[in-house]
Design an enzyme around this catalytic site. Structure first.
Site, PDB file in Angstrom:
ATOM      1  N   ASP A 212       0.824  -1.213   0.000  1.00 41.37           N
ATOM      2  CA  ASP A 212       0.000   0.000   0.000  1.00 41.37           C
ATOM      3  C   ASP A 212       0.857   1.262   0.000  1.00 41.37           C
ATOM      4  O   ASP A 212       0.376   2.337   0.378  1.00 41.37           O
ATOM      5  CB  ASP A 212      -0.914   0.018   1.223  1.00 41.37           C
ATOM      6  N   ASP A 271       4.093  -9.133   9.633  1.00 41.17           N
ATOM      7  CA  ASP A 271       4.274  -7.714   9.349  1.00 41.17           C
ATOM      8  C   ASP A 271       5.617  -7.496   8.657  1.00 41.17           C
ATOM      9  O   ASP A 271       6.468  -8.383   8.605  1.00 41.17           O
ATOM     10  CB  ASP A 271       4.202  -6.899  10.641  1.00 41.17           C
ATOM     11  N   ASP A 273       8.286  -6.039   9.392  1.00 45.91           N
ATOM     12  CA  ASP A 273       9.529  -6.106  10.143  1.00 45.91           C
ATOM     13  C   ASP A 273       9.744  -7.466  10.796  1.00 45.91           C
ATOM     14  O   ASP A 273      10.678  -7.612  11.601  1.00 45.91           O
ATOM     15  CB  ASP A 273       9.548  -5.020  11.225  1.00 45.91           C
ATOM     16  N   ASP A 383      -6.913  -7.365  14.081  1.00 44.37           N
ATOM     17  CA  ASP A 383      -6.588  -8.712  14.551  1.00 44.37           C
ATOM     18  C   ASP A 383      -7.434  -9.085  15.762  1.00 44.37           C
ATOM     19  O   ASP A 383      -7.953 -10.189  15.871  1.00 44.37           O
ATOM     20  CB  ASP A 383      -5.093  -8.814  14.881  1.00 44.37           C
TER      21      ASP A 383
END
Length: 620
Positions: A212, A271, A273, A383
């Protein structure tokens, strides 16, 4: 005898008053009393008038000396209209201050006891989880995940061998690995490389990069990285959207709509990272394959940059407490536990077993996601939203602490504030939106509703951020300035000390950092309180999503980090947090008043808080 003779007896010399023998007859006593009462009193003498003495005119110095002597020997109360005290405060102002203090005493007492009740709730939750986690950590083989649930290695025929070279690839389910990212210039290579290195048959795994990014340079770099891995015969898909509607939830939902994604049995989410180990799927997928009621297998986080600065070390302490205490206690006693102030939760219906999903480093069953309504973007904790809805449908969740995934902690105060605001505000907002849905749910027992509404949402998502700020940063300092308001010693010392010790027990290597951890949590309490109120009231800022900044490989460079570059004066002003600065001044005033005029002796603690807030007003 005539009436006149009765009232006025004759004179003794009168012949009629004498007896026959010539002697004078005695007067009646009542007659004498009557006569005396009729005699008017003599007039009082007029006082002797004297001429007033003329005052001697004195010089100005003599008059001042005379008045000074009179004040010294015969002090008089000062006049309310003209006299001022030595401090320069007039008596009416002092009287007004006394009235204000008296009026504030009763509301402050009520606030003290309300905060003490809330602190007792937090202490009960912490004591329950701490005791259960200690028992779980002592070593109970029957409580381990592989003992409680069926687990067999994912190998063709159940034997050993090279997974990627296995001929019978159909024995492995289809797995979709989703990596959502947004302008992740520093870490996109790490996450994509780790996902592509997962050990799994190449024809049974799909890597999906959901980009995105709004920076065209970053988008081009991410696309080139995906093409590079595709040239190495890795099944990787690069997906973009025209807008950022729904943020991370919108990207995950869009990714699940593709035809190839709908053919997958399980979905692993990382994610940008996060860097999973190559055997991550081999350790997690067997739980899902052999236990059809499990919807999610959650792994533990590890932190590659926890030793960068003091702030990252403090973050590690809080996250380790979550994983070691909340997770282990919930898995041990099959009861409710959650993520206090962090990312997400879910719980298991069977046997009252509550577990959690923290948004990343987990593997979902695709059918569980679809049956629960899929990803929703109504809050910033997508989540947690999905996990609660899945748990209300009876799905089970499993946390495996032995499986660890590397990740990165926010290394700047600004990034950490954005992360905490998103998690705290989103959880409170979800409580507002799902409370009635939980109450009216017919598939969940009353006991489980109590655990979810009271323990997880109310105590840990509402009470915790509110009481931490109001009690320790507002009520205690204010009570130092109001006479007659005292805080019980058990609420002022025993409860905070007990909670701190329970945190320190599971972090023995960080005992020397506990004072800094306490002050840092107090500084962050104001930010979390505002976030919780924002979520509860659902203001305009409730659904604002700010991506946490990452550093990635820049940490390996020697002091060549953008954080150390000089900033412009305008940027320095933007980094100053005015609310924290005002609160620091308020704490300094309360501490100084208690030090000079008060009797509570809170000034040492309040001074430390004030200095911590002064440091926290500047983003470093």
């Amino acid at each position: 005898m005539p009436l006149a003779s009765q009232l006025s007896p004759p004179h003794p010399k009168c012949p009629s008053a004498r007896s026959p023998s010539g002697a004078v007859a005695p007067r009646p006593l009542h007659a004498t009393a009557i006569r005396r009462s009729q005699v008017p009193p003599p007039p009082r003498p007029r006082p002797f008038k004297t001429q007033p003495k003329k005052k001697k005119k004195r010089t100005q110095p003599e008059a001042e000396l005379l008045h000074a002597g009179r004040r010294a020997h015969n002090p008089r109360p000062p006049s309310h209209a003209s006299v001022r005290s030595k401090q320069g405060i007039s008596i009416p102002m002092a009287a007004a201050w006394a009235v204000v203090v008296a009026a504030a005493a009763w509301p402050l007492r009520a606030a003290v006891w309300a905060c003490l009740a809330a602190s007792a709730m937090l202490f009960a939750e912490a004591a329950y989880m701490g005791l259960a986690s200690l028992v779980a950590a002592s070593g109970t083989p029957w409580r381990r995940p592989r003992t409680r649930y069926r687990w067999e290695p994912m190998m063709p025929g159940g034997g050993g061998g090279d997974v990627e070279a296995a001929v019978d690839g159909a024995a492995f389910p289809m797995v979709l690995v989703q990596i959502p990212m947004y302008n992740e210039k520093e870490v996109y290579k790490l996450s994509i490389g780790a996902a592509c290195a997962l050990t799994w048959p190449p024809e049974r795994i799909i890597i999906q990069v959901l980009d995105d990014s709004t920076d065209p340079i970053v988008k081009e770099l991410v696309e080139l990285e995906c093409q590079d891995w595709a040239s190495k015969k890795i099944n990787i898909k690069y997906e973009v959207r025209n807008n950022r509607k729904g943020y991370k939830a919108g990207a995950l939902k869009k990714g699940m709509e593709h035809i190839y994604a709908q053919q997958c049995d399980f979905v692993a989410i990382f994610d940008a990272d996060f860097q999973p180990e190559s055997d991550f799927l081999l350790k997690t997928i067997p739980f899902l394959v052999h236990n059809p009621k499990i919807a999610l297998v959650q792994a533990r986080w590890e932190f590659v940059n926890y030793d960068v600065c003091l702030m990252t070390r403090i973050q590690k302490m809080s996250l380790d407490y979550h994983f070691k205490v909340e997770q282990e206690s919930g898995s041990f006693v099959y009861s409710f536990f959650g993520f206090n102030g962090w990312n997400g939760i879910s719980y298991v219906k069977k046997n009252n077993n509550y577990n959690l999903f923290i948004g990343t480093a987990g593997v979902w069953r695709a059918s569980a996601i679809n049956q629960s309504g899929g990803w929703k973007d109504r809050t910033t904790v997508e989540d947690m939203d999905l996990a609660v809805r899945a748990s209300l449908r009876g799905w089970e969740f499993l946390y495996v602490g032995d499986i660890r995934v590397k990740s990165e902690l926010p290394s700047t105060f600004k990034a950490y504030r954005h992360q905490q605001h998103r998690w705290t505000c989103g959880a409170a907002n979800l409580f507002r939106k799902m409370a009635w849905e939980i109450i009216t749910n017919k598939e969940v027992s009353i006991w489980k509703k109590h655990h979810l509404l009271y323990s997880f949402f109310f105590v840990r998502r509402v009470i915790a951020p509110l009481v931490t700020f109001l009690f320790y940063c507002v009520v205690i300092p204010l009570s130092a300035m109001v006479p007659g308001v005292s805080i019980p010693f058990w609420g002022l010392v025993y409860i905070p000390t007990a909670i701190t010790c329970m945190n320190a027990i599971r972090n023995p290597g960080s005992l020397h950092l506990m004072p800094f951890w306490i002050l840092f949590e107090n500084v962050m309490s104001m930010h979390r309180m505002r976030a919780a109120v924002t979520g509860l009231l659902e203001t305009v800022q409730a659904n604002v999503w700010v991506v946490t900044e990452k550093v990635g490989d820049l940490l390996k460079d020697d002091l060549d980090v953008p954080l150390l570059e000089p900033v412009k004066p305008a940027e320095c002003v933007e980094r100053i947090y005015i609310p924290e600065l005002l609160l620091a001044l308020y704490l300094l005033i309360c501490a100084s008043y208690d030090f000079v005029l008060g009797s509570h002796k809170y000034y040492l603690y309040i001074y430390l808080q004030a200095f911590a807030y002064l440091i926290g007003t500047k983003d470093i």
